[in-house]
Design a protein around this motif. Structure first.
Motif, PDB file in Angstrom:
ATOM      1  N   LEU A  73      -0.656 -10.251   6.587  1.00 11.21           N
ATOM      2  CA  LEU A  73      -0.832  -9.051   5.578  1.00 11.21           C
ATOM      3  C   LEU A  73      -1.542  -8.023   6.262  1.00 11.21           C
ATOM      4  N   LEU A  74      -2.734  -8.553   6.945  1.00 14.28           N
ATOM      5  CA  LEU A  74      -3.392  -7.590   7.577  1.00 14.28           C
ATOM      6  C   LEU A  74      -2.823  -6.882   8.754  1.00 14.28           C
ATOM      7  N   GLN A  77      -0.732  -4.397   7.134  1.00 14.80           N
ATOM      8  CA  GLN A  77      -1.733  -3.175   6.704  1.00 14.80           C
ATOM      9  C   GLN A  77      -2.077  -2.360   7.884  1.00 14.80           C
ATOM     10  N   GLU A  78      -2.509  -2.900   9.017  1.00 16.59           N
ATOM     11  CA  GLU A  78      -2.610  -2.357  10.136  1.00 16.59           C
ATOM     12  C   GLU A  78      -1.424  -1.188  10.775  1.00 16.59           C
ATOM     13  N   LYS A  80       0.998  -0.202   8.569  1.00 16.17           N
ATOM     14  CA  LYS A  80       1.104   0.788   7.670  1.00 16.17           C
ATOM     15  C   LYS A  80      -0.033   2.142   7.889  1.00 16.17           C
ATOM     16  N   GLU A  81      -1.181   1.802   8.459  1.00 15.36           N
ATOM     17  CA  GLU A  81      -2.181   2.503   8.751  1.00 15.36           C
ATOM     18  C   GLU A  81      -1.733   3.534   9.939  1.00 15.36           C
ATOM     19  N   TYR A  87       6.526   2.447   8.988  1.00 19.65           N
ATOM     20  CA  TYR A  87       6.490   1.366   7.933  1.00 19.65           C
ATOM     21  C   TYR A  87       7.481   1.565   6.883  1.00 19.65           C
ATOM     22  N   PHE A 133      -3.635  -7.194  -0.750  1.00 16.82           N
ATOM     23  CA  PHE A 133      -2.679  -6.173  -0.356  1.00 16.82           C
ATOM     24  C   PHE A 133      -1.979  -5.245  -0.974  1.00 16.82           C
ATOM     25  N   SER A 134      -1.538  -5.718  -2.259  1.00 19.53           N
ATOM     26  CA  SER A 134      -1.101  -4.897  -3.154  1.00 19.53           C
ATOM     27  C   SER A 134      -1.928  -3.681  -3.584  1.00 19.53           C
ATOM     28  N   ALA A 136      -4.498  -2.808  -2.017  1.00 20.82           N
ATOM     29  CA  ALA A 136      -4.816  -1.526  -0.942  1.00 20.82           C
ATOM     30  C   ALA A 136      -3.769  -0.952  -0.784  1.00 20.82           C
ATOM     31  N   GLU A 137      -2.523  -1.079  -0.871  1.00 22.71           N
ATOM     32  CA  GLU A 137      -1.362  -0.314  -0.848  1.00 22.71           C
ATOM     33  C   GLU A 137      -1.238   0.758  -1.913  1.00 22.71           C
ATOM     34  N   SER A 140      -4.115   3.510  -1.403  1.00 20.55           N
ATOM     35  CA  SER A 140      -3.704   4.462  -0.089  1.00 20.55           C
ATOM     36  C   SER A 140      -2.523   5.255  -0.440  1.00 20.55           C
TER      37      SER A 140
END
Length: 142
Positions: A73-74, A77-78, A80-81, A87, A133-134, A136-137, A140
């Protein structure tokens, strides 16, 4: 239809067998059809132990970055950023459940919600990782 005649005959046969063997711990009204013999219990436990042992070996040769849900998941996340358009175009939210499914299933092999001291799903590390993760999404996107 002889099925209605069969059930009482089976019960009568079992009751007579219990009386002859001297079993006194049977409670009338409880079904003995679902009782397991000690041999069946031992076979089940051996089979269960084999499955659990095999499940520990599944990801034995896999790099830790690809069998740990939090690390996977990290990486997403990377992605996506760093590349939000890519993404988004990859429809990751639809892909993640299929990607994580085998990893979660392996973690749930030994989970038994009928045991007295079972771990709640919400307390499992993989669940927390997905929840973080959810969150964080959602942060953002908002």
């Amino acid at each position: 239809d002889n099925s209605s005649e069969f059930i009482p005959k089976c019960r009568t046969c079992r009751r007579q067998a219990r009386e002859q063997s001297g079993e006194g711990d049977h409670h009338e009204g409880l079904s003995s059809d679902e009782e397991l013999t000690p041999t069946e219990v031992d076979e089940f436990q051996k089979s269960k132990d084999n499955v659990l042992e095999d499940s520990r070996k599944i990801f034995e040769e896999v790099h830790a970055d690809f069998c740990d849900i939090r690390k996977i998941l990290l990486k997403f996340q990377e992605w996506k950023e760093k590349l939000p358009d890519s993404y988004s175009d990859a429809y990751i939210s639809f892909c993640l459940p299929k990607l994580l499914n085998p990893l979660i299933r392996v973690q749930l092999i030994s989970w038994n919600p009928l045991e007295q001291n079972f771990t709640e799903l919400e307390e499992m590390p993989w669940f927390r990782a997905i929840e973080e993760f959810s969150d964080a999404e959602n942060v953002s996107e908002s």
